[in-house]
Scaffold this motif. Sequence first.
Motif, PDB file in Angstrom:
ATOM      1  N   ALA A  25      16.776 100.109  -3.879  1.00 48.28           N
ATOM      2  CA  ALA A  25      17.344  99.604  -2.623  1.00 48.28           C
ATOM      3  C   ALA A  25      16.243  99.058  -1.716  1.00 48.28           C
ATOM      4  O   ALA A  25      16.424  98.032  -1.048  1.00 48.28           O
ATOM      5  CB  ALA A  25      18.113 100.709  -1.910  1.00 48.28           C
ATOM      6  N   VAL A  79      24.437  97.572   2.764  1.00 48.29           N
ATOM      7  CA  VAL A  79      25.442  97.703   1.686  1.00 48.29           C
ATOM      8  C   VAL A  79      24.765  98.080   0.371  1.00 48.29           C
ATOM      9  O   VAL A  79      25.223  98.975  -0.347  1.00 48.29           O
ATOM     10  CB  VAL A  79      26.241  96.387   1.531  1.00 48.29           C
ATOM     11  CG1 VAL A  79      27.102  96.428   0.267  1.00 48.29           C
ATOM     12  CG2 VAL A  79      27.129  96.157   2.750  1.00 48.29           C
ATOM     13  N   THR A  80      23.655  97.399   0.055  1.00 49.30           N
ATOM     14  CA  THR A  80      22.914  97.698  -1.179  1.00 49.30           C
ATOM     15  C   THR A  80      22.406  99.129  -1.179  1.00 49.30           C
ATOM     16  O   THR A  80      22.541  99.855  -2.178  1.00 49.30           O
ATOM     17  CB  THR A  80      21.730  96.723  -1.339  1.00 49.30           C
ATOM     18  OG1 THR A  80      22.223  95.386  -1.377  1.00 49.30           O
ATOM     19  CG2 THR A  80      20.970  97.009  -2.635  1.00 49.30           C
ATOM     20  N   SER A 121      17.209 105.493  -2.770  1.00 54.26           N
ATOM     21  CA  SER A 121      16.920 104.694  -3.956  1.00 54.26           C
ATOM     22  C   SER A 121      15.737 103.766  -3.729  1.00 54.26           C
ATOM     23  O   SER A 121      15.704 103.010  -2.753  1.00 54.26           O
ATOM     24  CB  SER A 121      18.160 103.873  -4.331  1.00 54.26           C
ATOM     25  OG  SER A 121      17.853 102.914  -5.312  1.00 54.26           O
ATOM     26  N   THR A 150      23.542 101.678   0.492  1.00 51.04           N
ATOM     27  CA  THR A 150      24.678 102.611   0.416  1.00 51.04           C
ATOM     28  C   THR A 150      25.174 102.755  -1.021  1.00 51.04           C
ATOM     29  O   THR A 150      25.366 103.871  -1.521  1.00 51.04           O
ATOM     30  CB  THR A 150      25.835 102.127   1.312  1.00 51.04           C
ATOM     31  OG1 THR A 150      25.365 102.023   2.661  1.00 51.04           O
ATOM     32  CG2 THR A 150      26.993 103.110   1.272  1.00 51.04           C
ATOM     33  N   ILE A 151      25.372 101.619  -1.701  1.00 49.35           N
ATOM     34  CA  ILE A 151      25.873 101.640  -3.083  1.00 49.35           C
ATOM     35  C   ILE A 151      24.907 102.363  -4.006  1.00 49.35           C
ATOM     36  O   ILE A 151      25.298 103.241  -4.794  1.00 49.35           O
ATOM     37  CB  ILE A 151      26.132 100.207  -3.578  1.00 49.35           C
ATOM     38  CG1 ILE A 151      27.309  99.580  -2.807  1.00 49.35           C
ATOM     39  CG2 ILE A 151      26.420 100.198  -5.086  1.00 49.35           C
ATOM     40  CD1 ILE A 151      27.497  98.106  -3.075  1.00 49.35           C
ATOM     41  N   LEU A 152      23.615 102.005  -3.912  1.00 46.09           N
ATOM     42  CA  LEU A 152      22.621 102.595  -4.817  1.00 46.09           C
ATOM     43  C   LEU A 152      22.369 104.067  -4.508  1.00 46.09           C
ATOM     44  O   LEU A 152      22.118 104.867  -5.415  1.00 46.09           O
ATOM     45  CB  LEU A 152      21.313 101.808  -4.742  1.00 46.09           C
ATOM     46  CG  LEU A 152      21.377 100.384  -5.315  1.00 46.09           C
ATOM     47  CD1 LEU A 152      20.054  99.660  -5.119  1.00 46.09           C
ATOM     48  CD2 LEU A 152      21.752 100.401  -6.799  1.00 46.09           C
ATOM     49  N   THR A 153      22.433 104.437  -3.233  1.00 46.72           N
ATOM     50  CA  THR A 153      22.252 105.843  -2.859  1.00 46.72           C
ATOM     51  C   THR A 153      23.395 106.701  -3.379  1.00 46.72           C
ATOM     52  O   THR A 153      23.179 107.793  -3.913  1.00 46.72           O
ATOM     53  CB  THR A 153      22.139 105.992  -1.324  1.00 46.72           C
ATOM     54  OG1 THR A 153      20.972 105.288  -0.878  1.00 46.72           O
ATOM     55  CG2 THR A 153      22.028 107.453  -0.918  1.00 46.72           C
ATOM     56  N   PHE A 154      24.631 106.207  -3.241  1.00 43.90           N
ATOM     57  CA  PHE A 154      25.787 106.926  -3.767  1.00 43.90           C
ATOM     58  C   PHE A 154      25.681 107.074  -5.288  1.00 43.90           C
ATOM     59  O   PHE A 154      25.982 108.136  -5.844  1.00 43.90           O
ATOM     60  CB  PHE A 154      27.086 106.209  -3.403  1.00 43.90           C
ATOM     61  CG  PHE A 154      27.703 106.696  -2.122  1.00 43.90           C
ATOM     62  CD1 PHE A 154      28.541 107.796  -2.111  1.00 43.90           C
ATOM     63  CD2 PHE A 154      27.422 106.055  -0.923  1.00 43.90           C
ATOM     64  CE1 PHE A 154      29.097 108.252  -0.924  1.00 43.90           C
ATOM     65  CE2 PHE A 154      27.976 106.498   0.268  1.00 43.90           C
ATOM     66  CZ  PHE A 154      28.823 107.597   0.270  1.00 43.90           C
ATOM     67  N   GLY A 155      25.239 105.988  -5.946  1.00 45.20           N
ATOM     68  CA  GLY A 155      25.089 106.030  -7.406  1.00 45.20           C
ATOM     69  C   GLY A 155      24.047 107.040  -7.843  1.00 45.20           C
ATOM     70  O   GLY A 155      24.272 107.806  -8.789  1.00 45.20           O
TER      71      GLY A 155
END
Length: 201
Positions: free
Chosen positions: A29, A79-80, A26, A82-87
């Motif tokens: 990110a 953490v940011t 992302s 990871t969250i944005l990549t998963f999204g």
Amino acid sequence: MEEKYLQDISEIKKMMNKSSQFISLSGLAGILAGVYALIGAYVANQLLMNHKSYYITLESRTFQLIVLTAFLVLVLSVVTATILTFGKAQKEGEKVWNATSKRMIINFLIPLATGGIFALILLRNEIYGLIAPVTLIFYGLSCVNASKYTFRDLRYLGITVIILGLIATEFSGYALEFWALGFGVCHILYGSIMYYKYDRK
């Protein structure tokens, strides 16, 4: 017939890119990681300015707070990302954990872990002036190494950060400024380019 042939070639090329590149990174990110780094650099600078003694020891509260700040910046960035990549992966119907992403992470972590160990050795031997340049150089090498398995733009970020690290070695008195430039400004610029090229739809 020729049009169908070209379309098939295009589809095959897309499939090959998907199998050889991890495309769920992302750009946002990267931007946020840069913002976190700039905030962290500002906090570290304030701590240094308010430190009463000329020397900072490993046992001093100032040093401990700087380490805590760096750790929080790292955790927030991971953490940011990871969250944005998963999204992004869910949105594009991609798997985050696959053979390509594993290769990318391994190739990213090898130089990064080496640089981290090197920085700790410098820290233990009180060679503080080289810690910021070393972290920049090895992070840049990590980006270049991982770029083989994701967007090629990551390679240019890595090269830029390596150059900044080498310059910072010569001007060790401005370590924090170079650190902020490499991890802060460069990440924001790279993340913005990534966002406008690949994320914005």
